[in-house]
Design a protein around this motif. Sequence first.
Motif, PDB file in Angstrom:
ATOM      1  N   LEU A 103     -51.066 -60.107 -63.698  1.00 31.46           N
ATOM      2  CA  LEU A 103     -52.240 -60.206 -62.832  1.00 31.46           C
ATOM      3  C   LEU A 103     -53.133 -61.357 -63.269  1.00 31.46           C
ATOM      4  CD1 LEU A 103     -53.894 -58.918 -60.500  1.00 31.46           C
ATOM      5  CD2 LEU A 103     -54.987 -57.502 -62.234  1.00 31.46           C
ATOM      6  N   MET A 104     -53.338 -61.502 -64.571  1.00 31.74           N
ATOM      7  CA  MET A 104     -54.155 -62.616 -65.063  1.00 31.74           C
ATOM      8  C   MET A 104     -53.492 -63.957 -64.751  1.00 31.74           C
ATOM      9  SD  MET A 104     -55.907 -61.288 -68.597  1.00 31.74           S
ATOM     10  CE  MET A 104     -54.396 -61.003 -69.468  1.00 31.74           C
ATOM     11  N   LEU A 105     -52.172 -64.037 -64.919  1.00 34.90           N
ATOM     12  CA  LEU A 105     -51.456 -65.268 -64.600  1.00 34.90           C
ATOM     13  C   LEU A 105     -51.586 -65.606 -63.114  1.00 34.90           C
ATOM     14  CD1 LEU A 105     -49.435 -67.520 -65.448  1.00 34.90           C
ATOM     15  CD2 LEU A 105     -47.637 -65.941 -64.754  1.00 34.90           C
ATOM     16  N   ALA A 106     -51.408 -64.611 -62.253  1.00 36.49           N
ATOM     17  CA  ALA A 106     -51.528 -64.853 -60.817  1.00 36.49           C
ATOM     18  C   ALA A 106     -52.944 -65.268 -60.446  1.00 36.49           C
ATOM     19  CB  ALA A 106     -51.124 -63.601 -60.036  1.00 36.49           C
ATOM     20  N   THR A 107     -53.947 -64.699 -61.100  1.00 33.54           N
ATOM     21  CA  THR A 107     -55.334 -65.073 -60.821  1.00 33.54           C
ATOM     22  C   THR A 107     -55.593 -66.517 -61.238  1.00 33.54           C
ATOM     23  OG1 THR A 107     -56.011 -62.790 -61.153  1.00 33.54           O
ATOM     24  CG2 THR A 107     -57.739 -64.442 -61.219  1.00 33.54           C
ATOM     25  N   VAL A 108     -55.068 -66.913 -62.392  1.00 35.18           N
ATOM     26  CA  VAL A 108     -55.246 -68.286 -62.860  1.00 35.18           C
ATOM     27  C   VAL A 108     -54.569 -69.268 -61.907  1.00 35.18           C
ATOM     28  CG1 VAL A 108     -54.550 -69.876 -64.706  1.00 35.18           C
ATOM     29  CG2 VAL A 108     -55.600 -67.699 -65.271  1.00 35.18           C
ATOM     30  N   VAL A 109     -53.441 -68.872 -61.330  1.00 32.94           N
ATOM     31  CA  VAL A 109     -52.738 -69.747 -60.394  1.00 32.94           C
ATOM     32  C   VAL A 109     -53.433 -69.763 -59.036  1.00 32.94           C
ATOM     33  CG1 VAL A 109     -50.582 -70.004 -59.098  1.00 32.94           C
ATOM     34  CG2 VAL A 109     -50.516 -69.524 -61.539  1.00 32.94           C
ATOM     35  N   ASN A 157     -59.701 -72.423 -54.024  1.00 35.09           N
ATOM     36  CA  ASN A 157     -60.799 -73.389 -53.969  1.00 35.09           C
ATOM     37  C   ASN A 157     -60.389 -74.644 -53.209  1.00 35.09           C
ATOM     38  OD1 ASN A 157     -62.467 -71.697 -55.416  1.00 35.09           O
ATOM     39  ND2 ASN A 157     -61.918 -72.601 -57.378  1.00 35.09           N
ATOM     40  N   ARG A 158     -59.146 -75.065 -53.350  1.00 31.51           N
ATOM     41  CA  ARG A 158     -58.669 -76.256 -52.649  1.00 31.51           C
ATOM     42  C   ARG A 158     -58.499 -75.978 -51.163  1.00 31.51           C
ATOM     43  NH1 ARG A 158     -59.034 -80.937 -51.274  1.00 31.51           N
ATOM     44  NH2 ARG A 158     -57.144 -82.077 -50.783  1.00 31.51           N
ATOM     45  N   LEU A 159     -58.009 -74.797 -50.813  1.00 37.11           N
ATOM     46  CA  LEU A 159     -57.778 -74.486 -49.404  1.00 37.11           C
ATOM     47  C   LEU A 159     -59.069 -74.320 -48.616  1.00 37.11           C
ATOM     48  CD1 LEU A 159     -54.724 -72.066 -49.472  1.00 37.11           C
ATOM     49  CD2 LEU A 159     -54.793 -74.453 -48.788  1.00 37.11           C
ATOM     50  N   HIS A 164     -64.500 -62.425 -55.566  1.00 38.15           N
ATOM     51  CA  HIS A 164     -63.631 -62.260 -56.739  1.00 38.15           C
ATOM     52  C   HIS A 164     -62.798 -60.978 -56.652  1.00 38.15           C
ATOM     53  CE1 HIS A 164     -65.068 -65.784 -58.708  1.00 38.15           C
ATOM     54  NE2 HIS A 164     -66.327 -65.362 -58.719  1.00 38.15           N
ATOM     55  N   ALA A 165     -63.377 -59.919 -56.101  1.00 35.60           N
ATOM     56  CA  ALA A 165     -62.610 -58.680 -55.921  1.00 35.60           C
ATOM     57  C   ALA A 165     -61.463 -58.918 -54.942  1.00 35.60           C
ATOM     58  CB  ALA A 165     -63.515 -57.557 -55.426  1.00 35.60           C
ATOM     59  N   GLY A 166     -61.720 -59.661 -53.878  1.00 36.81           N
ATOM     60  CA  GLY A 166     -60.657 -60.001 -52.934  1.00 36.81           C
ATOM     61  C   GLY A 166     -59.570 -60.840 -53.585  1.00 36.81           C
ATOM     62  N   ALA A 167     -59.969 -61.761 -54.466  1.00 41.31           N
ATOM     63  CA  ALA A 167     -58.978 -62.578 -55.175  1.00 41.31           C
ATOM     64  C   ALA A 167     -58.130 -61.716 -56.101  1.00 41.31           C
ATOM     65  CB  ALA A 167     -59.680 -63.682 -55.963  1.00 41.31           C
ATOM     66  N   LEU A 168     -58.745 -60.722 -56.754  1.00 38.98           N
ATOM     67  CA  LEU A 168     -57.975 -59.829 -57.618  1.00 38.98           C
ATOM     68  C   LEU A 168     -56.995 -58.965 -56.823  1.00 38.98           C
ATOM     69  CD1 LEU A 168     -60.423 -58.531 -60.363  1.00 38.98           C
ATOM     70  CD2 LEU A 168     -58.325 -59.830 -60.659  1.00 38.98           C
ATOM     71  N   VAL A 169     -57.423 -58.494 -55.664  1.00 39.76           N
ATOM     72  CA  VAL A 169     -56.522 -57.699 -54.824  1.00 39.76           C
ATOM     73  C   VAL A 169     -55.351 -58.556 -54.345  1.00 39.76           C
ATOM     74  CG1 VAL A 169     -56.350 -56.489 -52.605  1.00 39.76           C
ATOM     75  CG2 VAL A 169     -58.270 -56.033 -54.132  1.00 39.76           C
TER      76      VAL A 169
END
Length: 118
Positions: A67-73, A79-81, A10-15
């Motif tokens: 940042l929240m919008l980009a995380t939601v996208v 997960n699909r990739l 999750h930290a990597g996803a936020l970065v």
Amino acid sequence: EAFLVDSGRHAGALVLAAWWVVLFFGGGALPFVTGEEVAAVIAPHFGSGLATILTMVLHIGVFVAKLMLATVVLEPVRNRLESLGFERALGLCWRYAIPFALLNVFVTAQWLIGGGVV
């Protein structure tokens, strides 16, 4: 141990989302409004010093919202990739992501050269 692995993922996803916001979404900038315009509207009510601080807080809030919008996208895409495999994901990047990124560069350059807002 699984908690640490998930936290790292999750930290990597936020970065990654933060990089998206900075590179593609304009960072903390408001769309179509400069920081000076915002400060000019706030300054008569609160003074120039507090207007500067409130403008910075506003930009941080805009960055967090983006940042929240980009995380939601990004999260469903990640997960699909995972189920696609490395070779298929790389093929998708070569076929779609890189051409769209180059198109974005050329359209932005044309817009800026053609008299758009700098």
